[in-house]
Motif scaffolding. Structure first.
Motif, short mmCIF file in Angstrom:
data_model
loop_
_atom_site.label_atom_id
_atom_site.label_comp_id
_atom_site.label_asym_id
_atom_site.label_seq_id
_atom_site.Cartn_x
_atom_site.Cartn_y
_atom_site.Cartn_z
N HIS A 23 1.06 1.70 11.72
CA HIS A 23 -0.24 2.25 10.77
C HIS A 23 -1.04 0.42 9.70
CE1 HIS A 23 1.73 5.54 10.67
NE2 HIS A 23 2.02 5.23 10.09
N ARG A 37 0.72 -1.39 0.03
CA ARG A 37 0.17 -0.65 0.36
C ARG A 37 0.55 1.46 -0.11
NH1 ARG A 37 -5.92 0.22 -1.38
NH2 ARG A 37 -6.31 -2.57 -0.86
N ASN A 82 6.61 12.16 -0.40
CA ASN A 82 5.15 11.11 -0.25
C ASN A 82 5.17 10.79 0.63
OD1 ASN A 82 3.87 9.14 -1.59
ND2 ASN A 82 5.09 7.95 -1.82
N ALA A 83 4.98 11.43 1.24
CA ALA A 83 4.87 11.85 2.83
C ALA A 83 2.92 10.82 3.16
CB ALA A 83 4.16 13.49 3.53
N GLY A 84 3.88 10.10 4.11
CA GLY A 84 2.27 9.25 4.86
C GLY A 84 1.31 9.30 5.33
N GLY A 85 1.81 9.08 7.07
CA GLY A 85 1.01 9.60 7.98
C GLY A 85 -0.07 8.86 8.59
N ARG A 97 0.98 11.04 -2.79
CA ARG A 97 1.27 10.70 -4.50
C ARG A 97 -0.44 11.53 -4.29
NH1 ARG A 97 5.13 9.07 -7.30
NH2 ARG A 97 5.95 8.10 -6.14
N ASP A 98 -0.86 10.78 -4.02
CA ASP A 98 -2.63 10.27 -4.50
C ASP A 98 -3.18 11.50 -4.21
OD1 ASP A 98 -2.01 8.01 -4.39
OD2 ASP A 98 -3.66 6.83 -3.00
N ASP A 131 -2.16 -0.33 6.65
CA ASP A 131 -1.31 0.32 5.22
C ASP A 131 -0.50 -1.51 5.09
OD1 ASP A 131 -2.75 2.73 5.48
OD2 ASP A 131 -0.70 3.55 6.71
N ASN A 162 8.45 3.29 -0.27
CA ASN A 162 9.17 4.95 -0.48
C ASN A 162 10.67 5.13 -1.25
OD1 ASN A 162 6.80 7.22 -0.60
ND2 ASN A 162 7.19 7.78 1.03
N VAL A 218 -3.61 7.87 5.56
CA VAL A 218 -3.44 6.97 4.49
C VAL A 218 -4.12 5.98 3.63
CG1 VAL A 218 -1.47 5.87 3.17
CG2 VAL A 218 -1.13 7.90 4.74
N VAL A 258 7.45 -2.25 4.87
CA VAL A 258 6.12 -1.97 4.46
C VAL A 258 6.14 -3.67 4.05
CG1 VAL A 258 5.76 -0.95 2.35
CG2 VAL A 258 3.99 -1.58 2.78
N ALA A 276 8.37 2.31 3.75
CA ALA A 276 6.77 2.44 3.38
C ALA A 276 6.74 4.18 3.17
CB ALA A 276 6.33 1.39 4.37
N GLU A 277 7.35 4.58 3.60
CA GLU A 277 7.11 6.22 3.78
C GLU A 277 8.05 7.63 3.96
OE1 GLU A 277 3.78 7.24 6.96
OE2 GLU A 277 4.53 6.15 8.59
N ARG A 303 -7.09 5.71 4.34
CA ARG A 303 -8.25 6.53 3.48
C ARG A 303 -8.18 6.90 2.45
NH1 ARG A 303 -13.51 7.87 6.07
NH2 ARG A 303 -14.99 9.00 5.07
N ASP A 343 -15.91 2.28 3.81
CA ASP A 343 -15.35 3.32 3.90
C ASP A 343 -14.46 3.89 4.57
OD1 ASP A 343 -16.57 4.85 2.40
OD2 ASP A 343 -16.10 4.83 0.62
N ASN A 369 2.24 -1.15 7.50
CA ASN A 369 3.65 -0.72 7.72
C ASN A 369 3.64 -0.83 9.49
OD1 ASN A 369 3.90 2.78 7.47
ND2 ASN A 369 5.54 1.92 8.13
#
Lengths: 479, 479
Positions: B384, A188, B152-155, B165-166, B387, A191, B158, B353, B431-432, B160, B250, B389
């Motif tokens: 997470h 998912r 391309n930060a996560g947090g 990037r998205d 994810d 990076n 992610v 991840v 992953a992030e 949802r 969701d 991760n």
């Protein structure tokens, strides 16, 4: 046939087996013409490898002999990106035999499929474990997921789920030199350096052949509500979208718009489709709400929002579908736009996307300019208003399209009008159909030269000999 | 200082103005050391251009003189990607002065921002028009959106909304030769050739400097429910995730897991945080549901799902937050993991991840292998789980980390264990957090050589002289 071509047939048969190589002749017909019948090419062979390793061997074989390679999915594309050109030495690669669903995980919400899977098979495999693969488009019964990925297909679910790019977690591809890019990971997040998989999505097979992918799944929609709204204009449709977003958030599933002229064409030429409403306004909007939970009442908020819109003078009239049959009857109109247009004349269709707020000006200006320049053109429109993507179609009486040269000039004239207006509104000439053969001259005309330079650089990097799907996106001189 | 460096300071000042050039010395300190204090570099100048045109001029000036360029956002990265190396000729470029919100459209659900905007400012600008920008992470009060995009930060959102990037619709970037890539388009779909913007997202400033972006906005969550669940293991957490997805689709907003050992560390070292539950099981899961509609009862489905899970023996105990204060108290534990770990010893942290189903095996195996190899390590975990991760952290008593050489060997040993187990489970080592300086040797060890070859090819294509953020991702010899 030359000796070298005879050798190639034998060499390719040695990799994939005799019966999976189709030499030139009548049996090749379905693979050397695009489904719209606009492009015809030639091929020394159509080859059907049965595994990623065989795809890699076929590509390497071709690369070593400087044979051009044309990857082809279900051959349902709109822009000729899967049709070989007129050189006799092309090898068309079809992945029909690679259609396994390798894995489906309802826990992780992922499905791993081979590229030859038909889109409807992917949808069904998801459904069989109570999950949902949202990509949906007219050709879903015959297009292949590899082609969907290679063209970054759009369709009717983009508003909520994004284009195909947003649905791909990992992918595997055979590079133009026959090596295998192994990005088939069900992750998912990732990076670890540059996003290489993104290169192959939407590249129309010019950088390699997608052979398998890991895709995202979702909870299936279990409640829904649908309405048809009559409107004075595109601006009003956007206002309704904004009001619905405020009320139902991301339950907004589809927002499809049609011009009155578009529906009139269907009424005239598609007798098996009944228009279940009267044509009293210039525009018609299909609104669908969905929810993953069963038993959620979506009719009530939809009815309330649309009644408020009528009261505010934004909507002229509203029909709520009170059962599935009514909903289907409304969708049937939307789904027959292509059939109706094809029967009404020579179709000059467009796939522009502009910022959402610019759509109203865009359609007004572009229609006025086309009609002024080509008075005998009939302009119809339909599209995905939540995506900024309204297809503008000029229908030309076939009497004006008898001579290929005149037709080409007419098409170029209309395209130029649409492309200039698209650029003026900050848009792009292809939202979802891609470039292929059809739009390569137009892309070269409107694109920032720096973008083309970067794209050509990437093409050269991966395909220095220009053997992978030559003549697509850039024109023949790409590499 | 050499004459050429004096010339460079003058030349840069001529572009951006005297007061926006910081020469080497004490004033540079905040910019030449990463915030964790692990890397220290040197720079001839830190430059703060005020516009994209100035960024382009600064980059061209540096490129012409072969000065290396280090783009730096808020300097909050985890891997040293924004810290200059030890060469005296580096020019650090900060976009602090480029923090305008150029446009925000609640209708189109988009916001156009300059790269120097603080993440919290972007969130606030969205909120001011009743919209929601979901990217959320610990450093949001000081990190810059340009850095978020470049890494391309996560947090915590992610699960949802996907990673950064998205969330990027369009972007503008200055290339290593000073030309401007103009992809700043507010388009929801765009299939006009290769996806060039994707190259710059997550490239850690090695391919250019992101100067502005168009980002997606969403309807703000207006209803929510939160619970803390006590569990025997990671497998049970995944089972709860699957059950909740089936019930609420969701609406599942966050799923954050912590090991008992992780919470014990917080209890021991972060006195201002109270743990509002007893530690009776090995794992703790925070579940948050959200809905864009106001007044939706999410407590009921959450309570039902978790009661069912307890009955089925999947959950050991459940605490539903009955008000905002209780929810905040639970989140406070999650938000103090970094502080607690830092106070408990030398932190060897990981960002692996893996596919979701592999997480249980991954954490079991990796903990056993670390403890076997380094008996004095204390292993704690949080992450997470939706994810794939889970951050695995080895805390080492500082007594064992007095000698840099010994410490480095110990870190390498633990990293190797985690990386090998990650690879065995089909995962990726970052992953992030990214690669930066911290993970470049590890990436080179575990990555497919073909991937590295392709990445280096892209790097050479855009930055043939290797001047843009050298030494990051690949190590110094990239170009």
């Amino acid at each position: 046939m030359s000796n070298s071509f005879q050798d190639a047939l034998a060499g390719l048969a040695a990799i994939v087996g005799d019966k999976h190589v189709i030499a030139s002749g009548a049996d090749q017909e379905p693979y050397v013409v695009d489904w719209r019948g606009r492009y015809r090419g030639r091929a020394v062979a159509v080859v059907k490898p049965g595994s990623t390793a065989e795809v890699a061997s076929v590509v390497k074989y071709c690369a070593d002999r400087r044979l051009a390679i044309v990857p082809q999915g279900g051959n349902t594309g709109m822009c000729g990106a899967a049709t070989p050109d007129d050189h006799a030495g092309n090898v068309v690669i079809r992945l029909d035999r690679m259609r396994a669903v390798r894995d489906v995980s309802p826990l992780a919400n992922t499905i791993t499929v081979e590229a030859g899977c038909i889109l409807a098979e992917v949808q069904n495999a998801a459904r069989s474990v109570d999950r949902y693969f949202p990509l949906s488009l007219g050709a879903e019964g015959s297009c292949q997921i590899g082609g969907n990925i290679s063209t970054n297909a759009g369709g009717t679910a983009v508003l909520r789920y994004g284009p195909t790019r947003d649905l791909v977690l990992g992918l595997e591809a055979v590079l133009p030199d026959g090596r295998i890019f192994n990005g088939l990971r069900a992750l998912r997040k990732d990076n670890t350096g540059y996003a290489l998989k993104q290169l192959f999505i939407g590249a129309e097979g010019t950088l390699g052949i997608v052979t398998a992918a890991v895709l995202k799944l979702f909870s299936p929609p279990r409640s829904s509500a649908l309405a048809l709204v009559k409107l004075q204009g595109v601006a009003q449709a956007l206002e309704i979208m904004a009001r619905l977003r405020g009320m139902v958030g991301d339950r907004l599933g589809s927002l499809e718009i049609m011009s009155r002229s578009q529906i009139e064409v269907i009424r005239e030429t598609v007798p098996h489709v009944t228009i279940p409403f009267e044509l009293t306004t210039p525009w018609y909007l299909i609104v669908e709400l969905t929810d993953a939970l069963a038993g959620v009442d979506l009719d009530e908020p939809l009815a309330t929002a649309l009644a408020d819109a009528m009261e505010a003078g934004i909507a002229e009239d509203v029909t709520l579908a009170s059962n599935l049959a009514q909903a289907k009857a409304i969708w049937a109109v939307r789904h027959s736009v292509s059939e109706g247009n094809k029967r009404s004349g020579y179709v000059v269709s467009h796939d522009s996307v502009v910022p959402l707020e610019r759509q109203a000006d865009f359609v007004t200006n572009v229609e006025a300019r086309i009609v002024a320049a080509v008075p005998h053109a009939r302009v119809v429109m339909h599209g995905h208003i939540g995506d900024g993507n309204i297809h503008v179609i000029a229908l030309i009486d076939r009497a004006h399209c008898q001579e290929p040269v005149t037709t080409a000039a007419l098409v170029a004239q209309i395209n130029e009008i649409v492309d200039d207006e698209t650029a003026a509104q900050g848009g792009a000439i292809s939202a979802e159909h891609g470039i292929g053969i059809t739009n390569r001259v137009r892309l070269a005309r409107v694109a920032d030269p720096l973008d083309i330079e970067l794209m050509r650089g990437i093409k050269r990097l991966l395909d220095p000999n220009g053997l992978m799907n030559p003549g697509k996106i850039f024109g023949a001189g790409a590499a």
